[in-house]
Motif scaffolding. Structure first.
Motif, PDB file in Angstrom:
ATOM      1  N   HIS A   1       0.816  -1.209  -0.184  1.00  0.00           N
ATOM      2  CA  HIS A   1      -0.035   0.183  -0.098  1.00  0.00           C
ATOM      3  C   HIS A   1       0.828   1.056  -0.195  1.00  0.00           C
ATOM      4  O   HIS A   1       1.976   1.195   0.804  1.00  0.00           O
ATOM      5  N   PRO A   2       0.754   2.174  -0.971  1.00  0.00           N
ATOM      6  CA  PRO A   2       0.975   3.189  -0.863  1.00  0.00           C
ATOM      7  C   PRO A   2       1.616   4.335   0.812  1.00  0.00           C
ATOM      8  O   PRO A   2       0.545   3.892   1.631  1.00  0.00           O
ATOM      9  N   GLY A   3       2.983   4.508   0.780  1.00  0.00           N
ATOM     10  CA  GLY A   3       3.321   4.768   1.947  1.00  0.00           C
ATOM     11  C   GLY A   3       3.407   3.861   3.342  1.00  0.00           C
ATOM     12  O   GLY A   3       4.210   4.077   4.440  1.00  0.00           O
ATOM     13  N   GLU A   4       3.042   2.372   2.849  1.00  0.00           N
ATOM     14  CA  GLU A   4       3.109   1.495   4.673  1.00  0.00           C
ATOM     15  C   GLU A   4       4.342   1.406   4.518  1.00  0.00           C
ATOM     16  O   GLU A   4       4.507   1.198   5.664  1.00  0.00           O
ATOM     17  N   ILE A   5       5.149   1.451   3.411  1.00  0.00           N
ATOM     18  CA  ILE A   5       7.246   1.294   3.986  1.00  0.00           C
ATOM     19  C   ILE A   5       7.553   2.339   5.273  1.00  0.00           C
ATOM     20  O   ILE A   5       8.050   2.085   6.004  1.00  0.00           O
ATOM     21  N   GLU A   6       7.710   3.207   4.737  1.00  0.00           N
ATOM     22  CA  GLU A   6       7.971   4.431   5.873  1.00  0.00           C
ATOM     23  C   GLU A   6       7.214   4.101   6.811  1.00  0.00           C
ATOM     24  O   GLU A   6       7.644   4.431   7.763  1.00  0.00           O
ATOM     25  N   GLU A   7       6.050   4.441   7.266  1.00  0.00           N
ATOM     26  CA  GLU A   7       5.204   3.659   8.456  1.00  0.00           C
ATOM     27  C   GLU A   7       5.115   2.851   9.458  1.00  0.00           C
ATOM     28  O   GLU A   7       5.746   2.730  10.501  1.00  0.00           O
ATOM     29  N   LEU A   8       5.863   1.371   8.407  1.00  0.00           N
ATOM     30  CA  LEU A   8       6.505   0.316   9.259  1.00  0.00           C
ATOM     31  C   LEU A   8       7.708   0.731  10.042  1.00  0.00           C
ATOM     32  O   LEU A   8       8.260   0.249  10.663  1.00  0.00           O
TER      33      LEU A   8
END
Length: 593
Positions: free
Chosen positions: A220-227
């Motif tokens: 999902h877009p932006g997911e890797i930064e949140e994780l």
């Protein structure tokens, strides 16, 4: 329209400037005076071959330049067209713009330099361009009917272009080209699928596997930064708790359970104590305002304290650091292969879904495309039929008009036939339709029909071309409501073998053509020159005694009024007797449409 032709050091012409009339201009002079050099200059600026031997003796280079005025259509047309013959559809201004040259004041400058040694240089609008570009621009502006140039009309392609211009079939031609482009695109697509079936299947398999892998991870877009931010907080939870607790204790120790019994005041208590101390002062001063500022500061500290307290109690639930790292690893793998971002991975997957359709060379897909191709082919055949009908109608009318003109040009019994033959076979269509166009000339009554250019002498071919251009101009004027053409026509040898009444008719027809186009004719007949709106005389001057290297010099000058009468008299009888002068005046007066 050619506004000005300038020449320097070309053959015997040291320097000359000619400003032709908008209608008909006659170039006259004695045989051998150098009239052919004017044609050479026009050929040079039209992209013709350069011959260093034509550089004047003692000069290091020859130079010629033509200034052409463009019509409003030429000057304003910045359109771009697709298709195999898109360039043929462009006018001179559009070709110049494509070469990086913008017409100035609705004019184009075409120039050519020919050095004694080395390569010639083509210049368009002050910018050096390939000779082929100069030729393409000039082809939209000048048509030279000379002994060599007019043989180009013998080619089937030139005959087709000529007929299409006369037929006024732009609508049918554009409709056909659109249909043919669609058919060609489909043929290319089918050929790609068939010839690259194996590699296409491999590519399709790769795309499917890639799509499956991406869908399995489901990014999902932006997911890797949140994780990654969440992992960072979990890994530093102890340090975060310690730092936040210390900050809360400094601001308000009562917020910490471990310090619930401590009497030590926090920063908030001390600020409130300072504000109360200021308010207790009853002397003049801004102590109340300062107290207000301290209380406002305490409110900000309260907000900070609230945020810190919330972070101290942050609950990561049952988050497993190992599963979090595994998810980040999966996302990193996707971005390395199809990234660099998760958004790029998602976009790649979406595009791959569509690409698979073209790469899927299954029998069902091929059958679907074959059916679509059959429909496109039928549409192209229909469009080709409409185009052929327009060409056939125009061919009959043009041939009839030309044959009628030839009888008045000392070519009794001569005739032109134009065949429009639909092709047969498996591949009857090309980018220009489904017809073979052939111009056939009969030189005299009873003679066999032969391809144009192989059955006429130079003079006959020139007169045939005049009849063609005149008939075409009449047809275009009728179709377009009397609109004038933008072309400049150059005729040489058109009067070969002609005299008397036929010469008068020849001049009359050149003048008729000049009513809709600019005409420049090189002639030795007074009956032809008398019809011109302007007349230039090419004259040989004797060598300069002080410069043996120069040799014979040719001058070019316009003659008007009595000077023109004397030149026409010379052309009539070789003298300027009173009788020849009177005859010349009478001829000039009678040469009007």
């Amino acid at each position: 329209m050619l506004e000005e032709l300038s020449i320097r050091s070309l053959g015997p012409i040291r320097s000359a400037i000619i400003a032709p009339a908008a209608g008909m201009t006659a170039i006259t002079g004695e045989t051998g005076a150098g009239k052919s050099m004017l044609l050479s200059a026009l050929s040079l600026i039209s992209g013709g071959p350069a011959d260093a031997k034509r550089v004047s003796p003692g000069a290091d280079k020859a130079w010629a330049q033509g200034i052409f005025a463009l019509s409003d259509t030429h000057a304003d047309d910045g359109s771009d067209r697709d298709g195999a013959d898109a360039e043929d559809a462009l006018d001179a201004a559009a070709i110049a713009r494509a070469a990086g040259v913008e017409p100035e004041d609705d004019e184009l400058f075409l120039a050519r330099t020919v050095p004694v040694s080395g390569r010639s240089r083509a210049v368009l609008g002050g910018k050096t361009v390939p000779r082929s570009v100069l030729a393409k621009v000039a082809a939209r502006l000048v048509t030279i009917h000379g002994q060599a140039e007019q043989l180009r009309i013998a080619s089937s392609a030139r005959q087709r272009e000529f007929l299409d211009r006369v037929a006024g079939d732009e609508t049918e031609l554009e409709a056909y080209r659109a249909a043919h482009r669609a058919l060609a695109d489909m043929d290319e697509r089918l050929a790609r699928l068939r010839s690259q079936e194996s590699s296409a299947r491999q590519r399709a398999d790769y795309l499917r596997e890639s799509i499956d892998r991406i869908n399995e991870v489901d990014p999902h877009p932006g997911e890797i930064e949140e994780l990654k931010a969440k992992r960072d907080r979990i890994e530093n939870a102890a340090a975060i708790a310690e730092g936040v607790s210390h900050a809360i204790g400094a601001l308000d120790p009562s917020q910490l359970e471990s310090d619930s019994g401590s009497d030590a005041p926090g920063a908030s208590d001390l600020i409130l104590e300072a504000a109360q101390a200021l308010r207790s002062i009853h002397a003049a001063g801004d102590f109340g305002a300062l107290a207000d500022r301290l209380e406002s500061l305490n409110d900000d500290l309260g907000d900070i304290l609230f945020d810190l307290t919330g972070q101290l109690g942050e609950d990561f639930g049952e988050t497993d650091l190992d599963s979090l790292n595994a998810r980040i690893h999966d996302l990193d793998e996707l971005t390395r292969r199809w990234g660099p971002t998760v958004e790029d991975v998602v976009a790649w997957r979406d595009k791959a879904v569509f690409d698979i359709e073209d790469l899927d060379a299954s029998p069902e897909k091929l059958a679907e495309l074959e059916a679509e191709r059959a429909s496109l082919y039928r549409a192209a055949l229909d469009a080709a039929g409409a185009l052929s009908a327009a060409r056939t109608a125009a061919a009959g009318e043009l041939a009839e008009r030309v044959t009628g003109e030839l009888a008045s040009l000392a070519m009794d019994g001569a005739a032109l036939a134009i065949r429009v033959t639909p092709r047969e076979g498996d591949a009857p269509l090309d980018a220009n339709g489904g017809d073979d166009i052939e111009f056939l000339f009969t030189a005299y009554e009873g003679a066999p029909e032969r391809p144009m250019g192989k059955s006429a002498s130079g003079g006959e071919l020139s007169r045939l071309m005049l009849a063609l251009e005149l008939s075409a101009a009449d047809m275009r004027a009728e179709h377009d409501g009397g609109a004038t053409a933008d072309m400049t026509f150059i005729f040489d040898e058109v009067d070969a073998g002609v005299g008397g009444k036929t010469a008068v008719e020849l001049g009359r027809r050149l003048a008729r053509l000049a009513a809709t186009s600019q005409v420049i004719v090189v002639t030795h007949l007074a009956q032809v020159a008398s019809w011109a709106d302007a007349q230039f005389v090419v004259t040989k001057e004797p060598p300069d005694a002080d410069d043996d290297a120069v040799g014979v010099v040719t001058t070019v000058a316009e003659v008007r009024d009595e000077a023109r009468v004397r030149e026409v008299a010379r052309m009539l009888s070789g003298s300027e007797s009173e009788a020849s002068l009177d005859h010349a005046r009478e001829l000039l007066e009678d040469s009007t449409l």
